[in-house]
Design an enzyme around this catalytic site. Structure first.
Site, PDB file in Angstrom:
ATOM      1  N   ASP A 145      -2.043  -8.350  -7.585  1.00  0.00           N
ATOM      2  CA  ASP A 145      -2.221  -7.675  -6.301  1.00  0.00           C
ATOM      3  C   ASP A 145      -1.748  -8.547  -5.138  1.00  0.00           C
ATOM      4  O   ASP A 145      -2.374  -8.583  -4.083  1.00  0.00           O
ATOM      5  CB  ASP A 145      -3.704  -7.313  -6.126  1.00  0.00           C
ATOM      6  CG  ASP A 145      -3.943  -6.355  -4.971  1.00  0.00           C
ATOM      7  OD1 ASP A 145      -3.002  -5.605  -4.613  1.00  0.00           O
ATOM      8  OD2 ASP A 145      -5.051  -6.344  -4.411  1.00  0.00           O
ATOM      9  N   CYS A 225      -7.927   7.009   3.244  1.00  0.00           N
ATOM     10  CA  CYS A 225      -8.775   6.358   2.239  1.00  0.00           C
ATOM     11  C   CYS A 225      -9.726   5.356   2.895  1.00  0.00           C
ATOM     12  O   CYS A 225      -9.317   4.539   3.725  1.00  0.00           O
ATOM     13  CB  CYS A 225      -7.889   5.646   1.219  1.00  0.00           C
ATOM     14  SG  CYS A 225      -8.800   4.746  -0.049  1.00  0.00           S
TER      15      CYS A 225
END
Length: 361
Positions: A145, A225
């Site tokens: 990530d 989100c």
């Protein structure tokens, strides 16, 4: 022994070493993600990445590992469970109850322990060092990530699971409560078969999303989100979305909590992801009372620290404002908000003023 046989034997050894290092599973794939390029380009064109400019900064390199790391022919894809042992077996019931407690400060489960970037990168580096000790020097880079890598697409192709309708990776034996990481390498390792999808007609994740960020199966508008709003967004949270955030102050687990596959979620074998500083039980008022020194000290080594103190207070102010909808006795909340009404940060002041307005002040 032929070269192919040696690579097959090495792949099996790598998988065994991975389990020894705390990974739940290790699989291998090639670097061809051309089937994902059109979808990624369309997602960017719709602006669904919001302020995450880094998503577009490298163009299609994100879908082309061999361009990111020249010479790459194989990807060693890894998953590592993060659900603490103490959380089992009723973790979903407990987390759902906390979301319904307007006084509670809800921090995503993954962020309550050590920063996963550091943990996984270190473990992947250890795995690479073991490989090097056996093969001699080889080309590789370790990621988790932290670079333009399509992690879910690579993990899916490697057979670690399938992409769920919420866009996270799902596994039949482990749900989705795990991190992903990769080693991009020039070793011609044999590829594993992809996993088949098993979402069927289920739409639980889409239906439960508080902000309707999952705009369709396998399509997420990050701008809506809650994880994006509380972590990635640097400025003010859009007013029209604040009341939908509830008491979630860092990230959001709703789509995972209500996914049927997470009844199979597995606990981690590492203590690194154990909850720290009571983040699984803290109240909004308690966390809002931390000064900057306290925030930096307690969040040292945590993924939370990267959002900074200003955004931390911004997020909690929204949660305190939303507590008004639960008809709670708001005297203590109003007092906490008023104490920061003149905060040095314009962003904090704005969100505090909004929260006070929700309490009729």
């Amino acid at each position: 022994m032929s070269d192919a046989d040696r690579m097959f034997a090495l792949a099996q050894t790598i998988k065994a070493w991975g389990r020894e290092l705390g990974f739940a599973d290790i699989r291998i794939t090639d670097v061809d993600l051309s089937h994902r390029e059109a979808g990624f380009a369309a997602w960017l064109a719709k602006g669904y990445h919001g302020e995450m400019d880094y998503m577009a900064a490298h163009g299609m390199k994100r879908a082309r590992p061999a361009e990111l790391v020249p010479g790459t022919v194989s990807v060693i894809a890894a998953r590592m469970s993060y659900l603490p042992q103490a959380g089992l077996p009723d973790w979903r019931e407990r987390e759902t109850a906390r979301m319904q407690d307007a006084d509670a400060a809800v921090v995503s489960v993954y962020a309550r322990g050590r920063d996963y970037h550091k943990v996984i990168r270190a473990r992947l580096q250890q795995l690479a060092s073991r490989i090097e000790a056996q093969t001699g020097p080889f080309g590789y880079r370790v990621f988790t990530d932290s670079a333009p890598v399509m992690e879910v697409a690579l993990a899916e192709k490697a057979g670690l699971g399938w992409r769920g309708k919420h866009t996270l990776l799902l596994n039949r034996e482990a749900g989705s409560m795990f991190f992903l990481g990769e080693i991009l390498t020039d070793l011609p390792l044999p590829a594993d078969a992809p996993a088949s999808a098993h979402c069927g007609q289920c739409s639980a994740c889409i239906d439960v999303c508080p902000t309707q960020a999952i705009v369709g199966p396998y399509e997420l508008d990050a701008r809506r989100c809650i994880s994006y709003l509380t972590i990635e967004l640097k400025g003010s949270i859009p007013v029209e979305l604040r009341s939908l955030i509830g008491n979630r102050v860092y990230g959001c687990d709703d789509c995972q909590l209500f996914c049927p596959w997470n009844k199979f979620a597995q606990a981690t074998t590492l203590s690194d992801f154990d909850e720290r500083h009571g983040l699984g039980d803290a109240s909004l008022i308690e966390l809002f009372g931390w000064n900057e020194e306290e925030f930096n000290r307690k969040m040292e080594g945590s993924a939370i620290r990267r959002i900074g103190y200003e955004r931390w207070l911004r997020n909690i102010a929204v949660g305190l404002g939303n507590a008004a909808a639960a008809n709670k006795d708001g005297a203590a909340i109003v007092a906490a908000l008023r104490a920061r009404a003149d905060d040095a940060s314009a962003i904090v002041r704005e969100h505090v003023a909004w929260a006070l307005g929700r309490h009729g002040v």
